[in-house]
Design a protein around this motif. Structure first.
Motif, PDB file in Angstrom:
ATOM      1  N   ARG A 119      43.304  38.517  42.931  1.00 33.99           N
ATOM      2  CA  ARG A 119      45.635  38.603  43.700  1.00 33.99           C
ATOM      3  C   ARG A 119      45.460  37.945  41.725  1.00 33.99           C
ATOM      4  NH1 ARG A 119      44.712  36.721  49.036  1.00 33.99           N
ATOM      5  NH2 ARG A 119      45.621  38.368  50.156  1.00 33.99           N
ATOM      6  N   LYS A 120      44.581  37.078  41.569  1.00 34.91           N
ATOM      7  CA  LYS A 120      44.938  35.723  39.967  1.00 34.91           C
ATOM      8  C   LYS A 120      44.451  36.771  39.024  1.00 34.91           C
ATOM      9  CE  LYS A 120      42.781  32.162  38.658  1.00 34.91           C
ATOM     10  NZ  LYS A 120      41.909  30.698  38.424  1.00 34.91           N
ATOM     11  N   GLY A 178      39.972  41.080  35.889  1.00 41.53           N
ATOM     12  CA  GLY A 178      38.698  40.828  35.623  1.00 41.53           C
ATOM     13  C   GLY A 178      38.215  39.951  34.803  1.00 41.53           C
ATOM     14  N   HIS A 179      39.585  39.876  34.317  1.00 40.67           N
ATOM     15  CA  HIS A 179      39.337  38.422  33.378  1.00 40.67           C
ATOM     16  C   HIS A 179      41.116  38.124  32.689  1.00 40.67           C
ATOM     17  CE1 HIS A 179      40.772  41.194  30.131  1.00 40.67           C
ATOM     18  NE2 HIS A 179      39.822  42.141  30.618  1.00 40.67           N
ATOM     19  N   GLN A 180      41.283  37.386  31.843  1.00 45.97           N
ATOM     20  CA  GLN A 180      42.537  36.845  31.922  1.00 45.97           C
ATOM     21  C   GLN A 180      42.862  37.680  30.373  1.00 45.97           C
ATOM     22  OE1 GLN A 180      41.625  32.702  30.805  1.00 45.97           O
ATOM     23  NE2 GLN A 180      42.013  31.904  33.104  1.00 45.97           N
ATOM     24  N   LEU A 181      43.918  37.154  30.390  1.00 43.32           N
ATOM     25  CA  LEU A 181      44.584  37.766  28.584  1.00 43.32           C
ATOM     26  C   LEU A 181      45.190  36.524  27.768  1.00 43.32           C
ATOM     27  CD1 LEU A 181      46.730  41.269  29.664  1.00 43.32           C
ATOM     28  CD2 LEU A 181      44.387  41.174  28.615  1.00 43.32           C
ATOM     29  N   ARG A 182      44.325  36.492  26.480  1.00 40.02           N
ATOM     30  CA  ARG A 182      44.795  35.185  25.794  1.00 40.02           C
ATOM     31  C   ARG A 182      46.034  36.049  24.732  1.00 40.02           C
ATOM     32  NH1 ARG A 182      39.946  32.490  23.782  1.00 40.02           N
ATOM     33  NH2 ARG A 182      40.461  33.849  22.316  1.00 40.02           N
ATOM     34  N   GLN A 183      46.414  35.253  24.188  1.00 40.63           N
ATOM     35  CA  GLN A 183      47.059  35.882  22.201  1.00 40.63           C
ATOM     36  C   GLN A 183      46.733  35.302  21.623  1.00 40.63           C
ATOM     37  OE1 GLN A 183      51.736  34.845  23.187  1.00 40.63           O
ATOM     38  NE2 GLN A 183      52.253  37.083  23.115  1.00 40.63           N
ATOM     39  N   GLY A 233      34.823  38.565  37.080  1.00 36.87           N
ATOM     40  CA  GLY A 233      34.941  39.033  36.495  1.00 36.87           C
ATOM     41  C   GLY A 233      34.965  40.447  37.359  1.00 36.87           C
ATOM     42  N   THR A 234      34.638  40.984  38.489  1.00 36.58           N
ATOM     43  CA  THR A 234      34.433  42.623  38.838  1.00 36.58           C
ATOM     44  C   THR A 234      36.402  42.732  39.316  1.00 36.58           C
ATOM     45  OG1 THR A 234      34.724  40.995  41.612  1.00 36.58           O
ATOM     46  CG2 THR A 234      32.349  42.352  40.554  1.00 36.58           C
ATOM     47  N   GLY A 235      37.267  42.266  39.396  1.00 39.47           N
ATOM     48  CA  GLY A 235      38.731  42.394  39.189  1.00 39.47           C
ATOM     49  C   GLY A 235      38.508  43.074  40.394  1.00 39.47           C
TER      50      GLY A 235
END
Length: 60
Positions: free
Chosen positions: A8-9, A14-19, A36-38
Motif C-alpha cells: 500500500r505504501k 518496491g521503492h520510492q520515486l525521486r525527482q 523492497g519486494t513490492g
C-alpha cells in the motif's frame, strides 16, 4: 485469488520515486514496509495462517 497483493505504501514498486533537479524520475530508497519486494500478504490469508497455526499448536 492470490495470497499476495501490492504494497500500500509504494503501490507495488518496491521503492520510492525521486525527482532530480531537472524533473526526471529516479529510483529512491527501498520501501521499509515491504522491504523492497513490492508485495504484502492479504488480510484474509494472514487470518487463515494465524488460525491454522493456532489450531495446529492446540491439537499437538
Amino acid at each position: 485469488m492470490q495470497p499476495f497483493a501490492a504494497c500500500r505504501k509504494c503501490r507495488g514498486f518496491g521503492h520510492q520515486l525521486r525527482q532530480t533537479r531537472r524533473g526526471a524520475l529516479k529510483r529512491g530508497k527501498d520501501c521499509r514496509r515491504c522491504k523492497g519486494t513490492g508485495t504484502r500478504i492479504r488480510l484474509g490469508r494472514h487470518l487463515w495462517t494465524v488460525w491454522r497455526r493456532t489450531y495446529h499448536n492446540g491439537t499437538r
